[in-house]
Motif scaffolding. Structure first.
Motif, PDB file in Angstrom:
ATOM      1  N   LYS A 165      28.303 -53.481  -5.151  1.00  0.00           N
ATOM      2  CA  LYS A 165      28.099 -51.614  -4.875  1.00  0.00           C
ATOM      3  C   LYS A 165      27.524 -50.704  -5.719  1.00  0.00           C
ATOM      4  O   LYS A 165      26.996 -49.796  -6.098  1.00  0.00           O
ATOM      5  CB  LYS A 165      30.311 -51.274  -5.076  1.00  0.00           C
ATOM      6  CG  LYS A 165      30.522 -51.358  -3.914  1.00  0.00           C
ATOM      7  CD  LYS A 165      31.623 -51.269  -3.895  1.00  0.00           C
ATOM      8  CE  LYS A 165      32.828 -50.963  -2.880  1.00  0.00           C
ATOM      9  NZ  LYS A 165      34.202 -51.104  -2.719  1.00  0.00           N
ATOM     10  N   LEU A 166      27.806 -51.504  -7.393  1.00  0.00           N
ATOM     11  CA  LEU A 166      26.724 -50.842  -8.394  1.00  0.00           C
ATOM     12  C   LEU A 166      25.200 -51.740  -8.230  1.00  0.00           C
ATOM     13  O   LEU A 166      24.266 -50.170  -8.623  1.00  0.00           O
ATOM     14  CB  LEU A 166      27.196 -51.808 -10.033  1.00  0.00           C
ATOM     15  CG  LEU A 166      28.568 -52.233 -10.293  1.00  0.00           C
ATOM     16  CD1 LEU A 166      28.783 -52.782 -11.261  1.00  0.00           C
ATOM     17  CD2 LEU A 166      29.212 -50.317 -10.615  1.00  0.00           C
ATOM     18  N   LYS A 167      24.845 -52.241  -7.332  1.00  0.00           N
ATOM     19  CA  LYS A 167      23.331 -52.261  -7.057  1.00  0.00           C
ATOM     20  C   LYS A 167      23.123 -51.043  -6.499  1.00  0.00           C
ATOM     21  O   LYS A 167      21.976 -50.797  -5.957  1.00  0.00           O
ATOM     22  CB  LYS A 167      22.911 -53.764  -6.686  1.00  0.00           C
ATOM     23  CG  LYS A 167      23.131 -54.509  -7.545  1.00  0.00           C
ATOM     24  CD  LYS A 167      23.613 -55.996  -7.866  1.00  0.00           C
ATOM     25  CE  LYS A 167      22.349 -56.336  -6.456  1.00  0.00           C
ATOM     26  NZ  LYS A 167      21.329 -58.140  -5.797  1.00  0.00           N
ATOM     27  N   GLU A 168      23.718 -50.823  -5.284  1.00  0.00           N
ATOM     28  CA  GLU A 168      23.691 -50.214  -4.148  1.00  0.00           C
ATOM     29  C   GLU A 168      23.488 -49.091  -4.556  1.00  0.00           C
ATOM     30  O   GLU A 168      22.894 -47.567  -4.561  1.00  0.00           O
ATOM     31  CB  GLU A 168      25.049 -50.285  -3.218  1.00  0.00           C
ATOM     32  CG  GLU A 168      24.602 -49.181  -2.150  1.00  0.00           C
ATOM     33  CD  GLU A 168      22.948 -49.836  -1.076  1.00  0.00           C
ATOM     34  OE1 GLU A 168      23.081 -48.266  -0.436  1.00  0.00           O
ATOM     35  OE2 GLU A 168      22.517 -50.625  -1.314  1.00  0.00           O
ATOM     36  N   GLY A 169      24.632 -48.655  -5.780  1.00  0.00           N
ATOM     37  CA  GLY A 169      24.690 -47.182  -6.284  1.00  0.00           C
ATOM     38  C   GLY A 169      23.233 -47.397  -6.870  1.00  0.00           C
ATOM     39  O   GLY A 169      22.196 -45.798  -7.290  1.00  0.00           O
TER      40      GLY A 169
END
Length: 304
Positions: A165-169
């Motif tokens: 999720k952090l990478k996608e953000g």
């Protein structure tokens, strides 16, 4: 010994006054753009949209014209106060003057209120236009490739905070041309999301590169993937894109959010002569408001 000695017994009241557990300082106000204002509303920034050049394909052709899109953001003030009364009769029973603790307690509440204003503005409608006649919505929970919402199912079905999720953000910010070299991104998380990240091997293990070594400081995750984490228990919950209830964790850069001060927290201690017992009143008030400056600079990460 005289049988009347119990008449000299006395009750000793507390000499110290301690505040119960609470968030004392503002966690977010120094991580957004700020300014001072007066009046019923304010425009913190006028915005100019992107323009593109065109190739010259012929000689001595008529010159055209390009008009840059213009926009204006508005912030509206919200007044908040906290009056606390301390009965003079109660004050006689307390050896330590409590008025300073009452004020300290109220200032803590003002700091939390400021954070709540900012948190509420992350995903709320933002007012735009010449006279604040238009609104910009953050968008539905639909997580299209160009949207600003990271699905609750990224990295696992109905999952909590994770590396995926952090990478996608970060991808969403970079996809919008946010300059992550010019300003560092922040992500607000609660204790639950912090615990989720402690279960991510990529976060806690140094085997994934020396650059990740300082991610843990005294057992707390301060920074990962270039993201600075801010712990607050004030984040709100909502209906995520899987029709469940999740915490909305904002990922943003400071230029994407704004807090305007109309009146910083002011305190006043006075005696109320209009009330029986002539109690003391500790009064704290503030006026301010927050808004999102540009939707593409903010990402909402859904976490269960």
């Amino acid at each position: 010994m005289s049988v009347n000695i119990p008449t000299h017994y006395f009750t000793e009241f507390a000499r110290n006054i301690d505040l119960l557990l609470q968030q004392k300082n503002s966690r977010l106000s120094d991580k957004v753009a700020t300014g001072n204002h007066s009046g019923e509303k304010a425009s913190p920034v006028d915005q100019i949209g992107k323009v593109e050049m065109s190739d010259v394909t012929s000689r001595f052709a008529p010159m055209g014209r390009t008009d840059a899109p213009m926009s204006r953001r508005w912030v509206f003030p919200i007044s908040s106060d906290l009056p606390q009364l301390l009965d003079s009769f109660d004050a006689l029973k307390v050896l330590t003057d409590p008025k300073s603790k009452y004020v300290e307690n109220a200032v803590n509440a003002a700091n939390r209120r400021r954070d709540r204003h900012i948190i509420g503005a992350f995903f709320a409608d933002a007012y735009t236009g010449v006279n604040a006649g238009s609104t910009e919505t953050f968008g539905s929970t639909v997580t299209t490739s160009g949207g600003q919402n990271v699905s609750v199912s990224v990295g696992g079905s109905a999952s909590g905070m994770n590396v995926a999720k952090l990478k996608e953000g970060l991808r969403r910010l970079m996809e919008a041309d946010v300059d992550l070299e010019a300003e560092q991104p922040y992500c607000a998380i609660t204790a639950s999301e912090h615990d989720d990240l402690l279960n991510e091997i990529q976060v806690i293990s140094t085997d994934f590169g020396a650059a990740q070594a300082p991610v843990l400081v005294e057992g707390r995750i301060r920074r990962f993937l270039g993201i600075n984490f801010v712990h607050t228990q004030l984040l709100t919950t909502g209906t995520d894109d899987a029709a469940g209830t999740s915490t909305a964790c904002p990922l943003w850069v400071p230029s994407g959010m704004y807090y305007g001060n109309w009146q910083t927290a002011t305190t006043d201690i006075s005696q109320r002569k209009d009330l029986q017992g002539l109690p003391w009143q500790a009064y704290v008030s503030m006026t301010g408001g927050a808004t999102r400056l540009e939707k593409e600079r903010v990402v909402r990460i859904w976490c269960r």
